[in-house]
Design an enzyme around this catalytic site. Structure first.
Site, PDB file in Angstrom:
ATOM      1  N   GLU A  86       9.308  -3.993  10.989  1.00 27.02           N
ATOM      2  CA  GLU A  86       9.809  -2.474  10.196  1.00 27.02           C
ATOM      3  C   GLU A  86      10.275  -1.592  11.299  1.00 27.02           C
ATOM      4  O   GLU A  86       9.448  -1.179  12.480  1.00 27.02           O
ATOM      5  CB  GLU A  86       8.745  -2.092   9.503  1.00 27.02           C
ATOM      6  CG  GLU A  86       8.804  -0.659   8.596  1.00 27.02           C
ATOM      7  CD  GLU A  86       7.833  -0.160   7.881  1.00 27.02           C
ATOM      8  OE1 GLU A  86       8.130   0.918   7.214  1.00 27.02           O
ATOM      9  OE2 GLU A  86       6.996  -0.899   7.748  1.00 27.02           O
ATOM     10  N   ASP A 130       0.962  -1.103   0.055  1.00 31.91           N
ATOM     11  CA  ASP A 130      -0.252  -0.025   0.038  1.00 31.91           C
ATOM     12  C   ASP A 130       0.894   1.160   0.046  1.00 31.91           C
ATOM     13  O   ASP A 130       0.220   2.385  -0.092  1.00 31.91           O
ATOM     14  CB  ASP A 130      -0.993   0.131   1.116  1.00 31.91           C
ATOM     15  CG  ASP A 130      -0.181   0.083   2.549  1.00 31.91           C
ATOM     16  OD1 ASP A 130       0.928  -0.078   2.568  1.00 31.91           O
ATOM     17  OD2 ASP A 130      -0.931   0.300   3.496  1.00 31.91           O
ATOM     18  N   LYS A 158      -1.028  -9.253   2.881  1.00 33.00           N
ATOM     19  CA  LYS A 158      -0.400  -8.831   4.282  1.00 33.00           C
ATOM     20  C   LYS A 158      -1.344  -7.941   4.747  1.00 33.00           C
ATOM     21  O   LYS A 158      -1.940  -7.155   4.287  1.00 33.00           O
ATOM     22  CB  LYS A 158       0.864  -8.162   3.740  1.00 33.00           C
ATOM     23  CG  LYS A 158       1.738  -7.736   4.990  1.00 33.00           C
ATOM     24  CD  LYS A 158       3.124  -7.083   4.508  1.00 33.00           C
ATOM     25  CE  LYS A 158       2.761  -5.496   4.088  1.00 33.00           C
ATOM     26  NZ  LYS A 158       2.399  -4.687   5.300  1.00 33.00           N
TER      27      LYS A 158
END
Length: 364
Positions: A230, A91, A160
């Site tokens: 992340e 995204d 995801k």
């Protein structure tokens, strides 16, 4: 009758020959134009498609998993040729492709367009599609419906989603139970910047570090086959990787994960997003400066068009025979288009002069 029998015989022979071809080749042949006006992409990797099983085997052997985030057909072809394991249609397209400051604005329909383009280009990597913000948070039914669309309409192999809250863990579990592979995402979760207070690294204190590991474990328990970590400190990522039985994919999480992911445009040095101009991701390594090459090429193109040097004879390949030129000029005159006829005649004359000059130079 004899002519008809000959045609039937030829068709029968052709059908027999085609039936002996591999099924995959036969399926692709219908998509190849007979007289293509462009070369098309180079032959893609003949290696087998990466599957969940092959990723698990790679993880068990301790081999690093390579993941790249890409959004369109050309980049997918490049990933395919490079032999990258997983292509994530992220995204982050909201920022990288559409120019938004966050990932939040992109819609499911827009994501599906990117997914389909990537699916047409990447034949070897496992394909994972991101669930965009607002497409799975309301209920488990909404999450499953969205995930089904990403696979059926987008051509993806898995989805995801960003974990963190209990409702998102539940959504992941529901999607897995629906028979769809799920990749989780913890640490800096860009869809949650409203509550995180911006793009901020996570796991930098005790409670935050513990939460990263706990959330990763919860996603594993929900049935996720891997988890993205992340922007977390390397010790936290190492702890999560050790605690989990599934692969971890790091981005800004150090070298101790099961694999790594970077954005296609970032690793190629293709552009600098306005947001990155203010907050350059420290984890991004540029393996090339493609953006500089693109800028140089565009400037040269602009200069050549402006000066009239492009297109020259070498890039004006399509010709019309002298007889047809004369007929064309007469038709223009009959239509009362004298000026158009003069313009065409001038070009023909100029072309003759250019060829004569080239011939003289060649004999010297």
């Amino acid at each position: 009758m004899a002519a008809l029998n000959a045609i039937i015989s030829r068709r029968s022979s052709m059908a027999s020959a085609l039936s002996k071809l591999p099924a995959g080749l036969l399926r692709c042949m219908s998509n190849v134009p007979e007289n293509s006006v462009y070369g098309g992409p180079s032959s893609q990797s003949p290696a087998r498609r990466v599957t969940l099983t092959s990723l698990r085997q790679k993880h068990r052997r301790g081999e690093p998993i390579t993941v790249v985030t890409a959004y369109d057909y050309p980049s997918a072809v490049h990933l395919d040729m490079a032999g990258v394991d997983v292509c994530l249609v992220g995204d982050s397209a909201a920022m990288v492709v559409h120019g938004h400051d966050t990932t939040l604005p992109i819609s499911l329909d827009e994501m599906l367009v990117h997914c389909r383009a990537v699916a047409r280009g990447a034949k070897r990597p496992m394909l994972v599609g991101d669930l965009p913000f607002g497409s799975y948070e309301s209920s488990s039914n909404q999450a499953v419906d969205t995930a089904v669309r990403v696979l059926k309409e987008g051509g993806m192999d898995a989805i995801k989603l960003e974990g963190g809250s209990p409702s998102r863990i539940t959504a992941a579990k529901s999607i897995v139970e629906a028979g769809i592979a799920v990749m989780g995402h913890v640490g800096l979760t860009p869809q949650a910047i409203s509550v995180l207070g911006g793009f901020r690294p996570q796991g930098k204190n005790i409670s935050s570090a513990v939460k990263v590991v706990e959330t990763a474990l919860a996603l594993q328990e929900a049935g996720c086959y891997s988890v993205v970590l992340e922007c977390v400190p390397a010790p936290v990522a190492a702890a999560a990787t050790s605690a989990l039985k599934i692969p971890t994919i790091g981005i800004g999480a150090g070298p101790f994960c099961s694999g790594q992911v970077l954005v296609y445009h970032d690793l190629l040095g293709m552009l600098q997003h306005p947001h990155h101009a203010k907050v350059t991701p420290k984890f991004c390594k540029q393996y090339a400066q493609v953006g500089d090459v693109i800028n140089k090429a565009l400037l040269e193109y602009k200069e050549e068009v402006t000066s009239g040097s492009f297109p020259g004879p070498a890039h004006s390949p399509y010709e019309i025979s002298p007889a047809d030129v004369n007929g064309f000029l007469k038709e223009l005159q009959n239509m009362g288009l004298e000026k158009a006829a003069s313009a065409a005649a001038a070009v023909v004359e100029r072309s003759h002069e250019s060829k004569s000059s080239d011939g003289e130079n060649a004999t010297k």
